[in-house]
Every structure is written in structure tokens, then in C-alpha cells.
Design an enzyme around this catalytic site. Structure first.
Site, PDB file in Angstrom:
ATOM      1  N   GLY A 248     -14.880  14.149 -38.833  1.00  0.00           N
ATOM      2  CA  GLY A 248     -15.432  15.222 -37.792  1.00  0.00           C
ATOM      3  C   GLY A 248     -16.188  15.197 -37.685  1.00  0.00           C
ATOM      4  CG  ASP A 249     -18.836  18.753 -39.444  1.00  0.00           C
ATOM      5  OD1 ASP A 249     -20.444  18.133 -39.420  1.00  0.00           O
ATOM      6  OD2 ASP A 249     -18.772  20.238 -38.896  1.00  0.00           O
TER       7      ASP A 249
END
Length: 452
Positions: A248-249
Site C-alpha cells: 500500500g505504499d
């Protein structure tokens, strides 16, 4: 003069074909050799039960205490057989191998209330998310030497959803735990494993040297907050290779401390190689920063494939950071379905407090980006330096992002630049005037060719 330049290009071309061509596969093996341990114990010897329900914290801690007590010459391997081993946090020790067999899973307990706290990192001055301390990483090592975490593609499962929800609901009291963190350690190998659902960053070597991370898969949902894949932080002699990362990053983010705390500690991240990475994320494929207050230098990124990204290459800092970003090389990068292909920016990232020095400006120079192919890229590039302190030596060569993704019935502006100098050759669509001026070409040695 032109003959000298042509000779230089030819020599560089031959060197590239020899050193990083298709017939030559470089590896990290020279940095930290893989060791065969003289002793071996099993988690089952200490009461470990892999049924997914029994809490194995005592078994892990007892086994590692035994390795430390034995102090065998050549070290000891802790074998985790097939099964799901639920456990709370545990600390590793020097001269050990944590080996996960095929179908072995080490799963983090979801008991967040009793999760231990540790002091904030001195280069951050507080927790990265919240003031005060931070939750210790699930698997932790501090002041260690000669540690290997490896196996037969077993899994380290962080069960991070409970932590993500605390972050979303703003009930988080301290900074979330990393999945694996090594501090003040050297001669570390992490290989042949799957890392899933980290509460926060997945693998975090900080104040470390001689670290190899290879042949790993790192997975987390695209909406999982701050689940960076690998974050080398104020560390040196790091080799990261042969990875698949979908989180997610940022897939890999190189850091070196936060504002006045990182400046005071003054430990850069340097001599880092990242190669043969494939991945996907709503944020960056390869990031430098934004925490760069101790400096980042001598970084090589090569042979990377990125899909469905927010940014392909993201170099980021902010007013108050200080430090430097220099001698950074990207070579052979493919990106597809990306919002922004290349972003180099001086206005990104928050601050730990209001004590930062507004005159602490990061020096950004010597960024070489060569052989980049982008397809369905919404915006090829954005490069914005500091007013009065431009980014210098920004050198682009053979960068093709002409296959732009449409925005409604139009295409986005090709490039945006300000306060930057450098040069570009073989770049499509045509980059900013700041990089195409003949007056700036002397800052770069550029190579207008593609490898055979």
C-alpha cells in the site's frame, strides 16, 4: 573533443554490455556470505505447536535464549517446520539462522494492548506516526552480527489489519510496529521468504551495514496504510535484489532521518544497490526520502518493472530536511499504468515538530536516469527544486514515455519543472526547457543509445 566524447560513449557501451548485459547476472553474494550453521535446533524441541491457535511466544524466546547460551562456533539454525506458529514479538540473537520450512508460517499475535514499546529512533526524535515511543517490531534485532532469516518460501504474517484500522480510526496511541527491524547490526541476510500484511513498514534495516535482501515476496493490500516494502535507513552497503513487492505504499524507500534529529545524528544511507524488482503500489516504485536529513548517496537502481503505480521514480525532500541526495543512478526501468513517471520534488513530507530549521535545505545533485520506458503514463515528469537552491545535475537519457494515458479527451502536460538544471537527450515527450538548454549540458555525460 568530439572524438574523445565518441570514444567515451563507445567505452561506456562496452562496459554496460559486459557488466550488466543479458549474459551477466550480478548478485549480492559478495556482501554477506550465506553460512552453514554448525548446530541445529527445532522450535518443536521447545514446545512449539504449529496449529495456528497455540501461542508460541515462550517457545520462540526459549529457543533463541538457548542459541545465545550455546554460543556455538559457526552459530545455530532454528528450524521452523511446516505449520502456523502464532506468537507475540521476539528478539533475535547473533550468529543464528531463522529457517522457515516450506509451508511454515510465523504469525503475529493480534494482542495490540500488550505489545511492547521501545524508545523512538534518535534520527526521528519521536515515533514516525505518533509522539513518544513506538511499538517494537514483530521480529526484532538490535546490536547483532551474522543473522540470517531464510527458508523454503515460508511466510512471516503480520496480521496488520487490526493496526491499519487503528490508524484509520485515529485510535493509534504510538507508532505501529514494523514486521522485521534490525538496528545497529551488520552481516544480515533475509532471503527466500514471503512477508505479508505488515502492520507498518515490512523490512527496516536502520543504522546497519552489510545487509542482503534477496528472493523475497512482500504483500499487502493496496489500501493498507504505510506498508512500505523495504526501507534502508541510515544504513550502508545494502544489496536488495530479485523481489516481487505489492503493498500500500512505496516498494523500496531509502531514508536517513527526519529534520533536526537526522541532521544531528548525521548518518547517511550510502552504497545501496536495488535490482531486479517487480511490483505494484498506489505510491512509488523506488523512493528516495522524504526523510533524508542524514544524507543519501551512491545509490544504484537497475532492471525494475513497475505496474499500476502512483509514481515510478520518486525523489522527495522538504524545507527543514537538510542533508543531501547525490550520486543516484536509475538504469533500465519499465513502468506501465503510472500516474507520474518521474518526480523529483522539494515540497514533500511532513515534520516531526515545529523545531525544524527553515534554512536547512537538502542539496540535490547528480541524479542520472537512463533507459526508461513508460507506457500509459499520465504525466511523464515533475521536477521542482528549491527557490534559490536548484537541483543540479539532473540528467535524463533515453527516457521514452510517449505512450501517455489520456485524461478525458486530452493528454496531460508532458513535463513540469522549476529550479532545476541538468540535461536530457533522447527524451520523449520533450522535457522541460531547463533540461534542454545547451548551457546546462556540461553538467551531465549522457549516452544516446540503447543496449542490444
Amino acid at each position: 573533443m568530439w572524438r574523445f566524447g565518441l570514444s567515451l560513449i563507445i567505452c561506456f557501451h562496452l562496459w554496460m554490455k559486459c557488466c550488466i548485459g543479458a549474459d551477466h547476472v550480478e548478485t549480492c553474494s559478495g556482501i554477506v556470505p550465506m553460512r552453514n550453521r554448525s548446530g541445529r535446533i527445532s522450535i518443536a524441541d521447545f514446545g512449539g505447536v504449529g496449529n495456528g491457535e497455540t501461542l508460541n511466544t515462550k517457545a520462540f524466546r526459549a529457543a533463541i535464549n538457548e542459541i545465545e547460551r550455546l554460543k556455538r562456533v559457526g552459530g545455530t539454525l532454528l528450524y521452523i517446520p511446516a505449520g502456523v506458529y502464532l506468537t507475540e514479538t521476539f528478539n533475535l540473537t547473533s550468529h543464528m539462522t531463522l529457517f522457515l520450512a516450506k509451508d511454515a508460517v510465523i504469525k503475529a499475535s493480534q494482542d495490540t494492548i500488550n505489545w511492547p514499546l521501545v524508545n523512538p529512533l534518535p534520527t526521528y526524535g519521536r515515533g514516525r506516526e505518533r509522539p513518544g515511543g513506538r511499538y517494537i517490531s514483530f521480529i526484532h534485532g538490535d546490536g547483532l552480527q551474522d543473522v540470517i532469516i531464510t527458508g523454503e518460501n515460508g511466510t512471516i504474517e503480520g496480521q496488520g489489519a487490526v493496526w491499519w484500522n487503528m490508524w484509520r480510526q485515529r485510535t493509534l496511541k504510538f507508532t505501529r510496529p514494523n514486521l522485521v527491524e534490525f538496528m545497529n547490526s551488520k552481516e544480515i541476510i533475509i532471503s527466500n521468504l514471503i512477508f505479508k500484511n505488515s502492520p507498518f513498514w515490512n523490512i527496516h534495516p536502520v543504522y546497519c551495514s552489510n545487509v542482503v535482501i534477496q528472493n523475497v515476496t512482500i504483500l499487502a493490500p493496496r489500501d493498507s496504510p504505510n506498508t512500505d516494502g523495504i526501507d534502508p535507513d541510515s544504513s550502508s552497503n545494502i544489496c536488495i535484489e530479485d523481489l516481487y513487492v505489492s503493498t500500500g505504499d512505496d516498494l523500496v524507500a531509502v531514508k536517513s532521518g527526519w529534520d533536526e534529529y537526522g541532521i544531528a545524528y548525521g548518518r547517511p544511507s550510502s552504497n545501496i544497490t536495488i535490482r531486479r524488482l517487480t511490483g505494484s503500489s498506489p505510491f512509488a516504485g523506488i523512493a528516495i526520502g522524504s526523510e533524508v536529513s542524514g544524507g543519501v548517496q551512491n545509490i544504484l537502481v537497475e532492471h525494475v518493472n513497475l505496474y499500476n503505480m502512483g509514481f515510478g521514480i520518486h525523489i522527495k525532500t522538504n524545507i527543514g530536511r537538510g542533508g543531501f541526495i547525490k550520486n543516484i543512478t536509475f538504469f533500465d526501468i519499465y513502468m506501465e499504468n503510472v500516474r507520474t513517471g518521474i518526480r523529483i520534488a522539494g515540497n514533500v513530507g511532513d515534520h516531526p515538530d515545529d523545531k525544524f530549521d527553515p534554512n536547512a535545505i537538502s542539496v540535490v545533485k547528480g541524479i542520472n536516469i537512463t533507459l526508461v520506458l513508460g507506457k500509459k503514463v499520465l504525466q511523464p515528469g515533475m521536477i521542482h527544486g528549491f527557490k534559490g537552491c536548484p537541483f543540479t545535475g539532473i540528467c535524463l537519457s533515453n527516457v521514452n514515455m510517449n505512450d501517455q494515458a489520456p485524461v478525458g479527451n486530452r493528454r496531460n502536460d508532458p513535463w513540469q519543472c522549476s529550479d532545476v538544471t541538468g540535461a536530457a537527450i533522447g527524451v520523449s515527450p520533450l522535457p522541460c526547457a531547463e533540461l534542454t538548454s545547451a548551457a546546462q549540458a556540461g553538467e551531465c555525460v549522457l549516452f544516446p543509445f540503447e543496449l542490444d
